[in-house]
Design a protein around this motif. Structure first.
Motif, PDB file in Angstrom:
ATOM      1  N   UNK A  41       0.826  -1.201   0.000  1.00  0.00           N
ATOM      2  CA  UNK A  41       0.000   0.000   0.000  1.00  0.00           C
ATOM      3  C   UNK A  41       0.863   1.256   0.000  1.00  0.00           C
ATOM      4  N   UNK A  42       0.204   2.382  -0.191  1.00  0.00           N
ATOM      5  CA  UNK A  42       0.892   3.665  -0.182  1.00  0.00           C
ATOM      6  C   UNK A  42       1.882   3.757  -1.331  1.00  0.00           C
ATOM      7  N   UNK A  43       3.060   4.299  -1.060  1.00  0.00           N
ATOM      8  CA  UNK A  43       4.078   4.475  -2.100  1.00  0.00           C
ATOM      9  C   UNK A  43       4.502   3.139  -2.690  1.00  0.00           C
ATOM     10  N   UNK A  44       4.380   2.061  -1.926  1.00  0.00           N
ATOM     11  CA  UNK A  44       4.806   0.743  -2.398  1.00  0.00           C
ATOM     12  C   UNK A  44       3.912   0.213  -3.519  1.00  0.00           C
ATOM     13  N   UNK A  45       2.632   0.613  -3.533  1.00  0.00           N
ATOM     14  CA  UNK A  45       1.693   0.016  -4.479  1.00  0.00           C
ATOM     15  C   UNK A  45       2.031   0.327  -5.933  1.00  0.00           C
ATOM     16  N   UNK A  46       2.619   1.470  -6.208  1.00  0.00           N
ATOM     17  CA  UNK A  46       2.928   1.800  -7.590  1.00  0.00           C
ATOM     18  C   UNK A  46       4.417   1.842  -7.884  1.00  0.00           C
ATOM     19  N   UNK A  47       5.222   1.452  -6.940  1.00  0.00           N
ATOM     20  CA  UNK A  47       6.673   1.562  -7.067  1.00  0.00           C
ATOM     21  C   UNK A  47       7.231   0.509  -8.007  1.00  0.00           C
ATOM     22  N   UNK A  48       8.124   0.908  -8.925  1.00  0.00           N
ATOM     23  CA  UNK A  48       8.741  -0.070  -9.829  1.00  0.00           C
ATOM     24  C   UNK A  48       9.602  -1.100  -9.090  1.00  0.00           C
ATOM     25  N   UNK A  64      12.313 -16.513   6.892  1.00  0.00           N
ATOM     26  CA  UNK A  64      13.267 -16.640   7.996  1.00  0.00           C
ATOM     27  C   UNK A  64      12.533 -16.941   9.302  1.00  0.00           C
ATOM     28  N   UNK A  65      11.408 -16.251   9.528  1.00  0.00           N
ATOM     29  CA  UNK A  65      10.612 -16.449  10.738  1.00  0.00           C
ATOM     30  C   UNK A  65       9.724 -17.691  10.657  1.00  0.00           C
ATOM     31  N   UNK A  66       9.228 -17.974   9.440  1.00  0.00           N
ATOM     32  CA  UNK A  66       8.254 -19.063   9.254  1.00  0.00           C
ATOM     33  C   UNK A  66       8.713 -19.942   8.089  1.00  0.00           C
ATOM     34  N   UNK A  67       9.601 -20.911   8.352  1.00  0.00           N
ATOM     35  CA  UNK A  67      10.161 -21.732   7.279  1.00  0.00           C
ATOM     36  C   UNK A  67       9.114 -22.525   6.487  1.00  0.00           C
ATOM     37  N   UNK A  68       7.926 -22.698   7.060  1.00  0.00           N
ATOM     38  CA  UNK A  68       6.864 -23.435   6.358  1.00  0.00           C
ATOM     39  C   UNK A  68       6.357 -22.683   5.122  1.00  0.00           C
ATOM     40  N   UNK A  69       6.585 -21.378   5.080  1.00  0.00           N
ATOM     41  CA  UNK A  69       6.105 -20.562   3.962  1.00  0.00           C
ATOM     42  C   UNK A  69       7.026 -20.746   2.761  1.00  0.00           C
ATOM     43  N   UNK A  70       6.406 -21.015   1.613  1.00  0.00           N
ATOM     44  CA  UNK A  70       7.170 -21.236   0.377  1.00  0.00           C
ATOM     45  C   UNK A  70       7.181 -19.997  -0.522  1.00  0.00           C
ATOM     46  N   UNK A  71       6.109 -19.201  -0.465  1.00  0.00           N
ATOM     47  CA  UNK A  71       6.016 -18.067  -1.384  1.00  0.00           C
ATOM     48  C   UNK A  71       5.172 -16.950  -0.779  1.00  0.00           C
ATOM     49  N   UNK A  72       5.529 -15.716  -1.134  1.00  0.00           N
ATOM     50  CA  UNK A  72       4.736 -14.545  -0.767  1.00  0.00           C
ATOM     51  C   UNK A  72       4.303 -13.885  -2.066  1.00  0.00           C
ATOM     52  N   UNK A  73       2.999 -13.658  -2.179  1.00  0.00           N
ATOM     53  CA  UNK A  73       2.428 -13.071  -3.394  1.00  0.00           C
ATOM     54  C   UNK A  73       1.740 -11.747  -3.062  1.00  0.00           C
ATOM     55  N   UNK A  74       1.823 -10.807  -4.000  1.00  0.00           N
ATOM     56  CA  UNK A  74       1.105  -9.550  -3.865  1.00  0.00           C
ATOM     57  C   UNK A  74      -0.221  -9.663  -4.595  1.00  0.00           C
ATOM     58  N   UNK A  75      -1.285  -9.211  -3.960  1.00  0.00           N
ATOM     59  CA  UNK A  75      -2.611  -9.256  -4.593  1.00  0.00           C
ATOM     60  C   UNK A  75      -3.197  -7.864  -4.724  1.00  0.00           C
TER      61      UNK A  75
END
Length: 75
Positions: A41-48, A64-75
Motif C-alpha cells: 500500500x501507499x508508495x509501495x503500491x505503484x513503485x517499480x 526466515x521467521x516461518x520456514x513453512x512458507x514457500x512463497x509470498x504473493x502480492x494481490x
C-alpha cells in the motif's frame, strides 16, 4: 499459529516500508500450500521496485521467521 508468526515478521519489516511512504497488509495465509498473500500500500503500491521489495525483503523476512512458507504473493 502460522498466521501469527507471519504477522510478527511483517511487523518487523513494516517500519522500513513506512519510512518510504508505504505499508503492507496481510490478506491471507494458505497454510496447506505455504503461500502468503499481501497487499502493498501507499508508495509501495505503484513503485517499480515493489516486486523486488516483495521477494527480497518481505518474502525472505517471512521465510526466515516461518520456514513453512514457500512463497509470498502480492494481490
Amino acid at each position: 499459529m502460522i498466521k501469527e508468526k507471519v504477522e510478527k515478521a511483517l511487523a518487523a519489516i513494516r517500519p522500513a516500508l513506512e519510512a518510504d511512504g508505504g505499508n503492507i497488509e496481510l490478506i491471507d495465509v494458505d497454510e496447506a500450500q505455504g503461500i502468503v498473500k499481501v497487499r502493498l500500500m501507499g508508495a509501495c503500491s505503484g513503485c517499480p521496485m515493489a516486486q523486488m521489495t516483495l521477494k527480497m525483503g518481505v518474502e525472505s523476512a517471512i521465510k526466515k521467521e516461518v520456514p513453512e512458507i514457500k512463497e509470498v504473493m502480492s494481490v
